[in-house]
Enzyme design. Sequence first.
Site, short mmCIF file in Angstrom:
data_model
loop_
_atom_site.label_atom_id
_atom_site.label_comp_id
_atom_site.label_asym_id
_atom_site.label_seq_id
_atom_site.Cartn_x
_atom_site.Cartn_y
_atom_site.Cartn_z
N GLY A 12 0.45 -1.25 0.40
CA GLY A 12 -0.40 -0.24 -0.27
C GLY A 12 0.81 1.46 0.13
O GLY A 12 -0.09 2.42 0.71
N HIS A 110 1.42 2.34 -13.45
CA HIS A 110 2.07 1.31 -14.08
C HIS A 110 3.49 2.29 -13.92
O HIS A 110 3.52 2.99 -14.63
CB HIS A 110 1.67 1.38 -15.47
CG HIS A 110 2.11 -0.08 -16.06
ND1 HIS A 110 2.37 -1.27 -15.44
CD2 HIS A 110 3.27 -0.03 -17.25
CE1 HIS A 110 2.96 -2.47 -16.68
NE2 HIS A 110 3.44 -1.37 -17.15
N ASP A 147 -8.73 0.07 -19.25
CA ASP A 147 -10.00 -0.33 -20.16
C ASP A 147 -9.86 -1.89 -20.35
O ASP A 147 -9.46 -2.49 -19.70
CB ASP A 147 -9.82 0.36 -21.57
CG ASP A 147 -8.73 0.42 -22.26
OD1 ASP A 147 -7.26 -0.59 -21.92
OD2 ASP A 147 -8.24 0.33 -23.73
#
Length: 208
Positions: A12, A110, A147
Site C-alpha cells: 500500500g 504502471h 479499459d
Amino acid sequence: MLKITVLVSGGGTNLQAIMDRIGDGTITNAEIVSVISNNKNAFALERAAAAGIPASCVSPKDYPGREAFNEALLRAVDATGADLVVLAGFLVVIPEQMIRKYRNRIINIHPSLIPSFCGKGYYGLKVHEGVLARGVKVTGATCHFVDEGTDTGPIILQKAVEVQQGDTPKILQQRVMEQAEWIIMPKAIDLIANGKVSVVDGLVRIEE
C-alpha cells in the site's frame, strides 16, 4: 467531494502517498471512502485502518469460481458509492462488467513509460527486470484509465526516471515509486477531483 475507493494487493505504498497528499492538501476536493484488497494479509489494509478508513477483503479464495468473485468485487465497489476507483498495486484482472460500469472512472499506476514494458507479464519487479535487461536509460511511470486491455487505457500522466549505473530491480523500483508513481498518481486524482480531465476520442484532455 470526489469519493475514492482504492483497490490494493500488497503493502500500500501508493495508497499511503494518496492519503498523505490528501492530508497535506496537495489533493483537493477528494476523500478515500474505502480500501478493498484481494489479500487479507495486505499491509495496505492496516494502513487504511490506522487512518480510520473502512477496509475490507474480497478474496478469490472465498468464492467457487472467478465469475462469483468478479460479482462480489463489483458489489463491494458499488457499495462504497465511489466516484473514482484507484488501482494502487492491485494484482487482479478487473472484471469487464466493472470496466463497463465505471468507464473512465478507474485509474491505474504502471511502473514504466507505456507503451514500453507493459501488458501481459509486466507487473511489479518484472517491469524493472525487463528495463534493466534491455539496457534502456530512461524509465518512469504512467497513470492511465483502465479499459478492457492490459495497460492500454487512455494515458493521463507520465513521468520519466533515469536508470542509473549499478541499479538492481529493487533499487530501480524504489526510485520509480519515489520520483514518479507517488507524484503522478496523486496529481491525476487532484485533476480528476477538480473536473480538469476528460476523455475525447480515446485520448485524455487536461485543462490547465
